[in-house]
Design an enzyme around this catalytic site. Structure first.
Site, PDB file in Angstrom:
ATOM      1  N   ASP A  48       0.094   5.266   0.817  1.00 32.19           N
ATOM      2  CA  ASP A  48      -0.457   6.293   1.833  1.00 32.19           C
ATOM      3  C   ASP A  48      -0.380   5.442   3.040  1.00 32.19           C
ATOM      4  OD1 ASP A  48      -0.773   8.534   0.259  1.00 32.19           O
ATOM      5  OD2 ASP A  48      -2.334   7.490  -0.905  1.00 32.19           O
ATOM      6  N   ASP A  55       0.775  -1.305   0.125  1.00 32.90           N
ATOM      7  CA  ASP A  55       0.102   0.120  -0.022  1.00 32.90           C
ATOM      8  C   ASP A  55       0.916   1.282   0.105  1.00 32.90           C
ATOM      9  OD1 ASP A  55      -2.272   1.762   0.425  1.00 32.90           O
ATOM     10  OD2 ASP A  55      -1.455   1.898   2.725  1.00 32.90           O
TER      11      ASP A  55
HETATM   12  C1  XBP Z   1      -5.310   6.033   0.642  1.00 37.47           C
HETATM   13  C2  XBP Z   1      -6.485   6.782   0.081  1.00 37.47           C
HETATM   14  C3  XBP Z   1      -6.124   7.914  -1.047  1.00 37.47           C
HETATM   15  C4  XBP Z   1      -5.406   9.128  -0.323  1.00 37.47           C
HETATM   16  C5  XBP Z   1      -5.525  10.328  -1.131  1.00 37.47           C
HETATM   17  O1  XBP Z   1      -4.978   5.160  -0.254  1.00 37.47           O
HETATM   18  O2  XBP Z   1      -7.555   6.409   0.340  1.00 37.47           O
HETATM   19  O3  XBP Z   1      -7.477   8.341  -1.442  1.00 37.47           O
HETATM   20  O4  XBP Z   1      -6.037   9.349   0.930  1.00 37.47           O
HETATM   21  O5  XBP Z   1      -5.212  10.114  -2.636  1.00 37.47           O
HETATM   22  P1  XBP Z   1      -3.969   3.885   0.108  1.00 37.47           P
HETATM   23  P2  XBP Z   1      -6.196  10.741  -3.947  1.00 37.47           P
HETATM   24  O6  XBP Z   1      -3.503   3.909   1.478  1.00 37.47           O
HETATM   25  O7  XBP Z   1      -4.765   2.592  -0.401  1.00 37.47           O
HETATM   26  O8  XBP Z   1      -2.750   4.235  -0.987  1.00 37.47           O
HETATM   27  O9  XBP Z   1      -6.842  11.651  -3.474  1.00 37.47           O
HETATM   28  O10 XBP Z   1      -5.400  10.579  -4.899  1.00 37.47           O
HETATM   29  O11 XBP Z   1      -7.267   9.550  -3.963  1.00 37.47           O
HETATM   30 MG    MG Z   2      -2.907   3.106   3.146  1.00 38.96          MG
END
Ligand code: XBP
Ligand code: MG
Length: 230
Positions: A11, A9
């Protein structure tokens, strides 16, 4: 069975990105004259909704506002992505402890590396340049991202896409996540998951995880040896 791939993953797992996403949303909202401001409490609740565009739509609904037209959401989100990318390019973030070492160790063992994320490919690239000094494709063999799939996490789609592109069965791969939605997604794709909770996900329920660790420095070496499955 021998472990063949690691799927990360982005973020919250590779880096603590969510507060930068939050402030980028707020800057885009201010520029647009919308008058929205997401504080940490509000954003923490909104993170249950995966995907930035989906989060904007959810906020309008939760605030009892009329739905925003899809073009307005797309414009706001594209501006937010540009602001986030500029901040990341300024070197605003560092990798979470143990991430660099795990990637290096996995490479040395011949494991394939992938990303399965809800965010966009451009954000993965910006972050990869900031954290590792190389674009996403130079660090990861496979990137499965954001709108490439019909349903975002907690649906399994993005992990299934990563597995398909890796050409690896779920039983020969290991996922790394920071959130409940991420664990549900990886598990639904048949993967084992190691969780390193992040700032916004510390209180999540990680039922189904193989292991929950404060950070990746504590990853037991035997987890990279084989899958424990026959
Ligand atoms: C995390 C998310 C993302 C980020 C923002 O996803 O839900 O939406 O918060 O990115 P992960 P965007 O942990 O699966 O990477 O605004 O580009 O959606
Ligand atoms: Mg995440």
């Amino acid at each position: 069975m021998r472990l063949r791939a690691l799927i990360f993953d982005v973020d919250g797992t590779l880096a603590e990105t969510e507060d930068l996403h939050r402030t980028a949303f707020n800057k885009a909202f201010a520029e647009s004259g919308l008058g929205w401001h997401w504080n940490r409490t509000t954003y923490g609740q909104l993170l249950q909704v995966t995907g930035g565009k989906e989060r904007i739509a959810a906020h309008a609904a939760r605030s009892g506002l009329p739905p925003l037209p899809a073009e307005t959401i797309a414009r706001l989100h594209s501006r937010k992505t540009a602001i986030y990318g500029e901040e990341v390019a300024r070197g605003a973030l560092g990798a979470r402890p143990g991430v660099d070492a795990l990637i290096a160790k996995a490479r040395a063992r011949g494991l394939r590396l992938a990303v399965a994320t809800t965010t966009s490919p451009e954000n993965v690239d910006a972050l990869s340049l900031c954290l590792f000094g190389r674009p996403g494709a130079a660090v990861f063999d496979v990137i499965a991202a954001g709108d490439e799939v019909a349903a975002k996490k907690p649906a399994p789609d993005v992990y299934l896409l990563a597995l398909e592109r890796l050409g690896v069965d779920a039983s020969a791969a290991l996922a790394f996540e920071d959130s409940r939605n991420g664990v549900l997604s990886a598990r639904a794709a048949g993967l084992r998951v190691v969780v390193t909770p992040a700032l916004y996900t510390e209180s999540d329920d990680f039922t189904g995880a193989t292991l929950v660790l404060p950070d990746l420095r504590g990853l037991p070496a035997d987890l990279l040896e084989d899958t424990g499955r026959t």
